[in-house]
Design a protein around this motif. Structure first.
Motif, short mmCIF file in Angstrom:
data_model
loop_
_atom_site.label_atom_id
_atom_site.label_comp_id
_atom_site.label_asym_id
_atom_site.label_seq_id
_atom_site.Cartn_x
_atom_site.Cartn_y
_atom_site.Cartn_z
N GLU A 69 0.83 -1.20 0.00
CA GLU A 69 0.00 0.00 0.00
C GLU A 69 0.87 1.26 0.00
N THR A 70 0.22 2.38 -0.20
CA THR A 70 0.91 3.66 -0.22
C THR A 70 1.52 3.94 1.15
N GLY A 71 2.75 4.34 1.14
CA GLY A 71 3.46 4.61 2.38
C GLY A 71 4.25 3.43 2.90
N GLU A 72 4.05 2.25 2.33
CA GLU A 72 4.77 1.05 2.76
C GLU A 72 5.65 0.51 1.64
N GLU A 73 6.22 1.39 0.85
CA GLU A 73 7.00 0.99 -0.31
C GLU A 73 8.25 0.21 0.07
N GLU A 74 8.74 0.39 1.28
CA GLU A 74 9.94 -0.32 1.70
C GLU A 74 9.70 -1.82 1.81
N GLN A 75 8.45 -2.23 2.03
CA GLN A 75 8.13 -3.65 2.10
C GLN A 75 8.21 -4.32 0.74
N ALA A 76 8.20 -3.56 -0.33
CA ALA A 76 8.23 -4.12 -1.67
C ALA A 76 9.65 -4.46 -2.12
N PHE A 77 10.65 -4.04 -1.38
CA PHE A 77 12.03 -4.23 -1.81
C PHE A 77 12.41 -5.71 -1.89
N GLY A 78 12.12 -6.48 -0.88
CA GLY A 78 12.47 -7.90 -0.86
C GLY A 78 11.81 -8.70 -1.97
N PRO A 79 10.47 -8.65 -2.08
CA PRO A 79 9.84 -9.39 -3.18
C PRO A 79 10.28 -8.93 -4.57
N PHE A 80 10.54 -7.63 -4.71
CA PHE A 80 10.98 -7.12 -6.01
C PHE A 80 12.35 -7.67 -6.38
N VAL A 81 13.25 -7.70 -5.42
CA VAL A 81 14.60 -8.23 -5.68
C VAL A 81 14.53 -9.71 -6.02
N TRP A 82 13.74 -10.48 -5.27
CA TRP A 82 13.64 -11.91 -5.54
C TRP A 82 12.95 -12.19 -6.88
N LEU A 83 11.99 -11.36 -7.24
CA LEU A 83 11.30 -11.57 -8.50
C LEU A 83 12.20 -11.23 -9.68
N THR A 84 12.78 -10.05 -9.68
CA THR A 84 13.58 -9.61 -10.83
C THR A 84 14.99 -10.19 -10.84
N GLY A 85 15.52 -10.50 -9.69
CA GLY A 85 16.89 -11.00 -9.63
C GLY A 85 17.01 -12.49 -9.51
N GLY A 86 15.95 -13.16 -9.08
CA GLY A 86 16.05 -14.60 -8.87
C GLY A 86 15.09 -15.43 -9.69
N VAL A 87 13.81 -15.14 -9.56
CA VAL A 87 12.80 -16.01 -10.16
C VAL A 87 12.68 -15.83 -11.66
N LEU A 88 12.62 -14.61 -12.15
CA LEU A 88 12.45 -14.40 -13.58
C LEU A 88 13.68 -14.83 -14.40
N PRO A 89 14.91 -14.55 -13.96
CA PRO A 89 16.05 -15.12 -14.70
C PRO A 89 16.08 -16.65 -14.66
N PHE A 90 15.69 -17.23 -13.53
CA PHE A 90 15.63 -18.68 -13.42
C PHE A 90 14.60 -19.25 -14.39
N LEU A 91 13.43 -18.61 -14.46
CA LEU A 91 12.37 -19.07 -15.36
C LEU A 91 12.81 -18.99 -16.82
N PHE A 92 13.41 -17.87 -17.19
CA PHE A 92 13.92 -17.72 -18.56
C PHE A 92 14.95 -18.79 -18.88
N ALA A 93 15.88 -19.03 -17.97
CA ALA A 93 16.93 -20.00 -18.22
C ALA A 93 16.40 -21.42 -18.25
N VAL A 94 15.39 -21.73 -17.44
CA VAL A 94 14.78 -23.06 -17.48
C VAL A 94 14.14 -23.30 -18.83
N ILE A 95 13.45 -22.31 -19.34
CA ILE A 95 12.81 -22.47 -20.66
C ILE A 95 13.86 -22.65 -21.74
N MET A 96 14.88 -21.83 -21.75
CA MET A 96 15.92 -21.94 -22.77
C MET A 96 16.74 -23.23 -22.61
N GLY A 97 17.06 -23.59 -21.40
CA GLY A 97 17.78 -24.85 -21.16
C GLY A 97 16.94 -26.05 -21.52
N GLY A 98 15.64 -25.98 -21.25
CA GLY A 98 14.74 -27.07 -21.62
C GLY A 98 14.61 -27.23 -23.12
#
Length: 97
Positions: free
Chosen positions: A56-85
């Motif tokens: 919610e508005t005013g709680e933007e600091e809580q979005a840092f962890g999920p954003f880092v894991w999504l853009t830095g961990g899960v999405l590159p992993f998903l892309f690489a799994v598809i290409m490796g597969g």
């Protein structure tokens, strides 16, 4: 707090693990395992996206962890799994032909 090296190496490590696991699943385990791997990774990404949408508005600091894991961990992993597969499936079809 984690240091900067964690954020720098997380996408690289995710790409390497994703490519290896996608290649192994596509080449030796089979298409069913590859699709399960893609589906489970997509489910994790969906959970992180829902967590980001719930910030919610005013709680933007809580979005840092999920954003880092999504853009830095899960999405590159998903892309690489598809290409490796795709690479693993093509090598599997080439050796069986």
């Amino acid at each position: 707090m984690v240091d900067t090296a964690t954020f720098a190496y997380l996408p690289l490590i995710s790409l390497i693990f994703g490519a290896v696991s996608g290649f192994v699943a596509g080449r030796w385990i089979g298409i069913k395992a590859l699709l399960w791997l893609i589906g489970l990774t997509s489910a994790v990404a969906l959970v992180l996206i829902v967590m980001l949408a719930g910030v919610e508005t005013g709680e933007e600091e809580q979005a840092f962890g999920p954003f880092v894991w999504l853009t830095g961990g899960v999405l590159p992993f998903l892309f690489a799994v598809i290409m490796g597969g795709v690479g693993g499936r093509s090598l599997s079809a080439r050796t069986n032909a």
